[in-house]
Design an enzyme around this catalytic site. Structure first.
Site, mmCIF file in Angstrom:
data_model
loop_
_atom_site.group_PDB
_atom_site.id
_atom_site.type_symbol
_atom_site.label_atom_id
_atom_site.label_comp_id
_atom_site.label_asym_id
_atom_site.label_seq_id
_atom_site.Cartn_x
_atom_site.Cartn_y
_atom_site.Cartn_z
ATOM 1 C CG HIS A 1 4.009 -27.654 82.253
ATOM 2 N ND1 HIS A 1 5.087 -26.501 82.706
ATOM 3 C CD2 HIS A 1 4.437 -28.508 83.384
ATOM 4 C CE1 HIS A 1 6.041 -26.744 83.460
ATOM 5 N NE2 HIS A 1 5.437 -28.104 83.995
HETATM 6 C C1 UD1 Z 1 5.477 -33.583 84.750
HETATM 7 C C2 UD1 Z 1 5.549 -33.160 86.339
HETATM 8 C C3 UD1 Z 1 5.809 -31.617 86.422
HETATM 9 C C4 UD1 Z 1 6.625 -31.194 85.497
HETATM 10 C C5 UD1 Z 1 6.551 -31.557 83.929
HETATM 11 C C6 UD1 Z 1 7.634 -31.115 83.219
HETATM 12 C C7 UD1 Z 1 4.457 -34.779 87.931
HETATM 13 C C8 UD1 Z 1 3.462 -34.925 88.877
HETATM 14 N N1 UD1 Z 1 4.498 -33.620 87.088
HETATM 15 O O1 UD1 Z 1 4.070 -32.799 84.307
HETATM 16 O O2 UD1 Z 1 6.458 -31.553 87.784
HETATM 17 O O3 UD1 Z 1 7.047 -29.759 85.553
HETATM 18 O O4 UD1 Z 1 6.540 -32.842 84.019
HETATM 19 O O5 UD1 Z 1 7.262 -31.128 81.697
HETATM 20 O O6 UD1 Z 1 5.406 -35.564 87.800
HETATM 21 N N2 UD1 Z 1 1.500 -36.324 77.613
HETATM 22 C C9 UD1 Z 1 1.703 -36.397 76.453
HETATM 23 N N3 UD1 Z 1 3.063 -37.039 75.800
HETATM 24 C C10 UD1 Z 1 4.120 -37.064 76.707
HETATM 25 C C11 UD1 Z 1 3.854 -36.783 78.119
HETATM 26 C C12 UD1 Z 1 2.756 -36.460 78.561
HETATM 27 O O7 UD1 Z 1 0.761 -36.476 75.398
HETATM 28 O O8 UD1 Z 1 5.033 -37.458 76.459
HETATM 29 C C13 UD1 Z 1 0.381 -35.650 78.012
HETATM 30 C C14 UD1 Z 1 -0.621 -36.729 78.447
HETATM 31 O O9 UD1 Z 1 -1.862 -36.294 78.277
HETATM 32 C C15 UD1 Z 1 -0.504 -36.616 80.068
HETATM 33 C C16 UD1 Z 1 -0.167 -35.150 80.417
HETATM 34 O O10 UD1 Z 1 0.493 -34.573 79.068
HETATM 35 O O11 UD1 Z 1 -1.553 -37.010 80.644
HETATM 36 C C17 UD1 Z 1 0.551 -35.062 81.593
HETATM 37 O O12 UD1 Z 1 1.832 -35.560 81.737
HETATM 38 P P1 UD1 Z 1 2.542 -36.023 83.103
HETATM 39 O O13 UD1 Z 1 3.751 -36.637 82.931
HETATM 40 O O14 UD1 Z 1 1.529 -36.686 83.717
HETATM 41 O O15 UD1 Z 1 2.624 -34.630 83.616
HETATM 42 P P2 UD1 Z 1 3.280 -33.255 83.132
HETATM 43 O O16 UD1 Z 1 2.168 -32.209 83.065
HETATM 44 O O17 UD1 Z 1 4.035 -33.396 81.973
HETATM 45 N N1 UDP Z 2 11.865 -26.721 77.510
HETATM 46 C C1 UDP Z 2 12.425 -26.827 76.327
HETATM 47 N N2 UDP Z 2 11.331 -26.738 75.400
HETATM 48 C C2 UDP Z 2 9.987 -26.317 75.501
HETATM 49 C C3 UDP Z 2 9.851 -25.954 77.001
HETATM 50 C C4 UDP Z 2 10.847 -26.308 77.916
HETATM 51 O O1 UDP Z 2 13.283 -27.390 76.160
HETATM 52 O O2 UDP Z 2 9.108 -26.234 74.629
HETATM 53 C C5 UDP Z 2 12.821 -26.621 78.697
HETATM 54 C C6 UDP Z 2 13.205 -25.512 79.567
HETATM 55 O O3 UDP Z 2 14.291 -24.668 78.699
HETATM 56 C C7 UDP Z 2 13.660 -25.924 80.884
HETATM 57 C C8 UDP Z 2 13.083 -27.207 80.935
HETATM 58 O O4 UDP Z 2 12.314 -27.322 79.912
HETATM 59 O O5 UDP Z 2 15.002 -26.191 80.822
HETATM 60 C C9 UDP Z 2 11.810 -26.752 81.839
HETATM 61 O O6 UDP Z 2 10.823 -28.003 81.757
HETATM 62 P P1 UDP Z 2 9.492 -27.873 82.103
HETATM 63 O O7 UDP Z 2 8.900 -26.348 82.078
HETATM 64 O O8 UDP Z 2 8.801 -28.814 81.474
HETATM 65 O O9 UDP Z 2 9.206 -28.191 83.689
HETATM 66 P P2 UDP Z 2 9.458 -27.534 85.204
HETATM 67 O O10 UDP Z 2 10.902 -26.945 85.298
HETATM 68 O O11 UDP Z 2 8.430 -26.717 85.251
HETATM 69 O O12 UDP Z 2 9.362 -28.820 86.166
#
Ligand code: UD1
Ligand code: UDP
Length: 361
Positions: free
Chosen positions: A203
């Site tokens: 992601h």
């Molecule tokens: C964010 C964090 C990242 C973390 C991740 C955990 C930042 C800069 N990044 O990344 O560090 O590892 O969360 O999962 O804060 N979207 C949906 N539904 C949602 C949320 C997001 O469809 O509920 C889609 C939207 O298109 C959005 C994209 O996902 O633009 C990215 O979401 P965003 O929260 O900006 O960043 P993450 O990639 O989730």
């Molecule tokens: N996780 C989850 N379901 C998923 C993917 C991840 O519950 O489909 C959990 C995973 O076990 C871990 C956390 O989400 O506890 C990690 O989050 P993510 O990978 O979104 O973000 P990061 O740790 O890279 O910031």
């Protein structure tokens, strides 16, 4: 004492679950959800499953460009902090919600406790690196998950208020694992057997927003000889569609993001986990499942030293070699590098010590 916790993204719900329980034994915790993650399978499901109290506020910021999203959260968090006047603000990890929460508190001179302080990738082009560096430099209490994190802070001359308490995600895994084993039905539901599939999560912006990198990752997955279970983050879903990347005819099974219990079971039983997630690298390590990190570097160097995590980048040959290596050398991981699973209790005690006089107000 009144404490405000500011969170907004999936891993932060998992991180806060046990500390929140601990804090609520003696304090009034105001829980502020920024709304950065809003889909039920990225947010609501964790509140239910981990029995986290309903947020007192939801800023509902939703998805925007980096600066805009951070600014909206900052504005919303400031408004609530002005109203609630907490004595401390707690933020977790390195998302935009973390930085916005820390900035809002710092501007109001409210002390900040940063959980998972001191992590570094030394890549300023990662939004997470900007968030964590700035948050660390604004924080009064820096709760580090490892000794390496403490060292990273020392290099930046941050030594006051730094505590190595262990990793709060290790607390969560130890606390919930048995319940997950009992309740999760994901393996039979997907028809999976132990060590007979790969688990993938991708992601990171660096891997998803570039057609070249995302195509290379999918090309690696297509070449694997066992089922590839891939719970797809919405960001990745968006870019798979945008770049018209097709997985038909391969062993890749794209599924919706799963809940925490299912994710633990998928990780515990996978032959190898391939990921660019920070949390998943650690959980695979805790569960002694071999991990391949689809990035050029990791913040979690401890997992690499134990040979449980191979930081292979997105080079197909590197990844295939790493998988072959894991088939004859099983990792011998040492989760104690991440503490004893009592980080939440340690944080609670340290805060209690510092706020002795104002504890009961
Ligand atoms: C964010 C964090 C990242 C973390 C991740 C955990 C930042 C800069 N990044 O990344 O560090 O590892 O969360 O999962 O804060 N979207 C949906 N539904 C949602 C949320 C997001 O469809 O509920 C889609 C939207 O298109 C959005 C994209 O996902 O633009 C990215 O979401 P965003 O929260 O900006 O960043 P993450 O990639 O989730
Ligand atoms: N996780 C989850 N379901 C998923 C993917 C991840 O519950 O489909 C959990 C995973 O076990 C871990 C956390 O989400 O506890 C990690 O989050 P993510 O990978 O979104 O973000 P990061 O740790 O890279 O910031």
């Amino acid at each position: 004492m009144k404490i405000a916790t500011i969170v907004g993204a999936r891993p932060q719900f998992i991180k806060l679950a046990l500390l929140s329980r601990e804090l609520r034994k003696e304090h009034r915790e105001i829980l502020i959800h920024t709304g950065q993650h809003y889909d039920d399978n990225l947010s609501g499901v964790f509140f239910k499953e981990l029995r986290i109290p309903r947020p007192d506020y939801n800023l509902n910021v939703l998805s925007h460009k980096q600066g805009e999203q951070t600014a909206l959260m900052l504005e919303g968090a400031e408004r609530i902090l002005l109203k609630e006047k907490p004595k401390l603000v707690i933020v977790y990890g390195d998302t935009n919600s973390t930085l916005a929460g820390a900035l809002a508190a710092a501007k109001l001179s409210i002390p900040i406790a940063h959980i998972e302080a001191g992590l570094r990738s030394y890549r300023k082009d990662m939004p997470e690196e900007i968030n964590r560096v700035l948050t660390d430099h604004l924080s009064t209490f820096l709760f580090c998950p490892t000794q390496n994190a403490v060292r990273n802070l020392k290099k930046e001359r941050i030594t006051n208020g730094v505590y190595n308490v262990g990793d709060i995600m290790y607390d969560a895994l130890l606390f919930y694992f048995r319940e997950a084993k009992r309740k999760s039905k994901i393996l039979p539901e997907l028809g999976l057997y132990k060590n007979a599939y790969f688990l993938v999560t991708v992601h990171r912006a660096e891997n998803t927003n570039s057609a070249g990198r995302l195509k290379k990752i999918i090309d690696i997955l297509v070449s694997l000889n066992k089922p590839v279970i891939f719970p797809v983050h919405p960001r990745t879903k968006k870019y798979l569609k945008k770049f018209n990347i097709n997985i038909h005819g391969s062993k890749i099974r794209l599924i919706e993001p799963v809940n925490y219990f299912d994710m633990l079971m998928l990780q515990a039983n996978a032959m190898v986990v391939l990921t660019d997630s920070g949390g998943v690298q650690k959980e695979a390590y805790f569960l002694n499942t071999p991990c391949i990190t689809l990035r050029e570097e990791t913040e979690w160097s401890e997992t690499v030293k134990g040979k449980g995590n191979n930081v292979a980048g997105i080079d197909k040959i590197n990844v295939i070699r790493a998988i072959q290596k894991f088939s004859y050398i099983r990792p011998k991981n040492n989760p104690m590098l991440f503490g004893n699973g009592n980080a939440a209790k340690k944080i609670f005690k340290i805060l209690r010590h510092h706020y002795k006089r104002s504890w009961i107000c």
